[in-house]
Scaffold this active site. Structure first.
Site, PDB file in Angstrom:
ATOM      1  CB  SER A  25      -2.194  -3.751  22.035  1.00  0.00           C
ATOM      2  OG  SER A  25      -1.901  -3.724  20.652  1.00  0.00           O
ATOM      3  CE1 TYR A  65      -5.857  -7.643  21.421  1.00  0.00           C
ATOM      4  CE2 TYR A  65      -4.891  -5.869  20.122  1.00  0.00           C
ATOM      5  CZ  TYR A  65      -4.742  -6.929  20.995  1.00  0.00           C
ATOM      6  OH  TYR A  65      -3.493  -7.278  21.454  1.00  0.00           O
TER       7      TYR A  65
HETATM    8  P1  NAD Z   1      -1.344 -15.937  22.998  1.00  0.00           P
HETATM    9  O1  NAD Z   1      -2.553 -16.151  22.182  1.00  0.00           O
HETATM   10  O2  NAD Z   1      -0.055 -16.565  22.601  1.00  0.00           O
HETATM   11  O3  NAD Z   1      -1.654 -16.331  24.530  1.00  0.00           O
HETATM   12  C1  NAD Z   1      -2.815 -15.872  25.148  1.00  0.00           C
HETATM   13  C2  NAD Z   1      -2.882 -16.355  26.571  1.00  0.00           C
HETATM   14  O4  NAD Z   1      -4.099 -15.819  27.162  1.00  0.00           O
HETATM   15  C3  NAD Z   1      -2.984 -17.876  26.700  1.00  0.00           C
HETATM   16  O5  NAD Z   1      -2.272 -18.295  27.849  1.00  0.00           O
HETATM   17  C4  NAD Z   1      -4.476 -18.120  26.918  1.00  0.00           C
HETATM   18  O6  NAD Z   1      -4.770 -19.300  27.661  1.00  0.00           O
HETATM   19  C5  NAD Z   1      -4.831 -16.881  27.733  1.00  0.00           C
HETATM   20  N1  NAD Z   1      -6.261 -16.590  27.700  1.00  0.00           N
HETATM   21  C6  NAD Z   1      -7.055 -16.375  26.622  1.00  0.00           C
HETATM   22  N2  NAD Z   1      -8.330 -16.187  27.013  1.00  0.00           N
HETATM   23  C7  NAD Z   1      -8.340 -16.293  28.364  1.00  0.00           C
HETATM   24  C8  NAD Z   1      -9.358 -16.223  29.361  1.00  0.00           C
HETATM   25  N3  NAD Z   1     -10.634 -16.005  29.047  1.00  0.00           N
HETATM   26  N4  NAD Z   1      -9.001 -16.393  30.661  1.00  0.00           N
HETATM   27  C9  NAD Z   1      -7.710 -16.637  31.005  1.00  0.00           C
HETATM   28  N5  NAD Z   1      -6.711 -16.711  30.101  1.00  0.00           N
HETATM   29  C10 NAD Z   1      -7.027 -16.555  28.810  1.00  0.00           C
HETATM   30  O7  NAD Z   1      -1.201 -14.326  23.082  1.00  0.00           O
HETATM   31  P2  NAD Z   1       0.083 -13.377  23.150  1.00  0.00           P
HETATM   32  O8  NAD Z   1       0.404 -12.951  21.785  1.00  0.00           O
HETATM   33  O9  NAD Z   1       1.131 -13.953  24.008  1.00  0.00           O
HETATM   34  O10 NAD Z   1      -0.585 -12.102  23.858  1.00  0.00           O
HETATM   35  C11 NAD Z   1      -0.528 -11.899  25.258  1.00  0.00           C
HETATM   36  C12 NAD Z   1      -1.063 -10.508  25.549  1.00  0.00           C
HETATM   37  O11 NAD Z   1      -0.305  -9.528  24.849  1.00  0.00           O
HETATM   38  C13 NAD Z   1      -2.525 -10.310  25.108  1.00  0.00           C
HETATM   39  O12 NAD Z   1      -3.195  -9.495  26.037  1.00  0.00           O
HETATM   40  C14 NAD Z   1      -2.367  -9.562  23.795  1.00  0.00           C
HETATM   41  O13 NAD Z   1      -3.495  -8.787  23.495  1.00  0.00           O
HETATM   42  C15 NAD Z   1      -1.153  -8.714  24.082  1.00  0.00           C
HETATM   43  N6  NAD Z   1      -0.457  -8.264  22.890  1.00  0.00           N
HETATM   44  C16 NAD Z   1       0.060  -9.165  22.004  1.00  0.00           C
HETATM   45  C17 NAD Z   1       0.721  -8.696  20.876  1.00  0.00           C
HETATM   46  C18 NAD Z   1       1.312  -9.627  19.869  1.00  0.00           C
HETATM   47  O14 NAD Z   1       1.764  -9.130  18.821  1.00  0.00           O
HETATM   48  N7  NAD Z   1       1.366 -10.911  20.099  1.00  0.00           N
HETATM   49  C19 NAD Z   1       0.838  -7.325  20.652  1.00  0.00           C
HETATM   50  C20 NAD Z   1       0.294  -6.445  21.583  1.00  0.00           C
HETATM   51  C21 NAD Z   1      -0.349  -6.926  22.695  1.00  0.00           C
END
Ligand code: NAD
Length: 249
Positions: free
Chosen positions: A144, A157
């Site tokens: 991130s 985080y």
């Molecule tokens: P989201 O909340 O939409 O989806 C999260 C996913 O992770 C889901 O499928 C959930 O079931 C899974 N998950 C959560 N805990 C888990 C566990 N203990 N074991 C297995 N699976 C688990 O999140 P997103 O926004 O799509 O984010 C996906 C990735 O991208 C994450 O690592 C997040 O930190 C990173 N990210 C997101 C953003 C953003 O702005 N959305 C920005 C930077 C990084």
């Protein structure tokens, strides 16, 4: 292009958001898809599975907590016995538990580090030996922008996402001669359930920091993840690719 025909891609956190977009991208390229998720209910993963099946690829979904090494190993054993190989691992599962450090309890610190960082170790460790035997593999870890620049209320985080960057570079060096590429993608603010939790006022403040003036889409992240696993990126390893609309340069 169908570069991925007969290949197997495992995407953690593939039930929704960025992970789901990545799963669709690989499915469009005809890879077999395995998703791990840990949603309290199975509705998102079932819907994702149904849509992936409509594309016509082999798909499987596992409810597995990536922070639990035993659960991870047993899920990967099932994947290996069913699909015989794993070519691509996308370590995408992640959570937030935001609060100022003075108020952050040990449980919320541990939970974020265990899922976001130890989960990456657990899954990578489970596939690496086989990828070495295959002499081929692609691993992309989702970090991130916050791991690079920090953020108020996200010490846990940010630490987990900065940890992913160091992990990625170390493992990339260890396996570069084995035909395995390990890279990270660091998204900025992407329109998913995770960012839907952010209050509108805070979101408006973030938008001011994004030169492109908008949130990114999960598909825009998925394209870069896919590129890293394609022939077009054959000389790219150990990198952190920022996908953030210019928020961090
Ligand atoms: P989201 O909340 O939409 O989806 C999260 C996913 O992770 C889901 O499928 C959930 O079931 C899974 N998950 C959560 N805990 C888990 C566990 N203990 N074991 C297995 N699976 C688990 O999140 P997103 O926004 O799509 O984010 C996906 C990735 O991208 C994450 O690592 C997040 O930190 C990173 N990210 C997101 C953003 C953003 O702005 N959305 C920005 C930077 C990084």
């Amino acid at each position: 292009m169908e570069e991925y025909s007969n290949r197997v891609a495992v995407i953690t956190g593939g039930s929704k958001g960025i992970g789901r977009a990545i799963a669709f991208k690989f499915a469009e390229e005809k890879a077999d898809i395995v998703i791990f998720h840990y949603d309290p209910d199975n509705s998102a993963s079932e819907q994702t599975l149904k849509m992936l099946k409509e594309i016509g690829v082999n798909v499987r979904s596992f409810k597995v907590d990536v922070s639990n090494k035993e659960e991870v190993d047993s899920a990967f054993n099932e994947v290996f016995s069913e699909f015989k190989r794993i070519d691509v691992l996308i370590n995408n599962a992640g959570i937030t538990k935001d609060t100022l450090l003075v108020r952050m309890n040990e449980k919320d610190w541990d939970m974020v580090l265990d899922i976001n960082l130890k989960g990456v170790y657990n899954c990578t460790h489970a596939v690496l030996r086989n990828m070495i035997k295959q002499k081929r593999g692609w691993i992309v870890n989702i970090s991130s922008v916050v791991g690079q620049i920090g953020n108020v209320g996200q010490a846990n985080y940010a630490a987990s996402k900065a940890g992913i960057m160091g992990f990625t570079k170390s493992v990339a060096k260890e396996v570069a001669m084995r035909g395995i590429k390990v890279n990270a993608v660091a998204p900025g603010f992407i329109d998913t359930e995770m960012t839907a939790k952010i209050p509108e006022k805070v979101k408006d403040e973030f938008l001011k920091q994004i030169p492109m003036g908008r949130l990114g889409t999960p598909e825009e992240v998925a394209e870069v993840v896919y590129w890293l696993c394609s022939k077009s990126a054959s000389y790219v390893t150990g990198q952190v690719i920022h996908v953030n609309g210019g928020m961090y340069m």
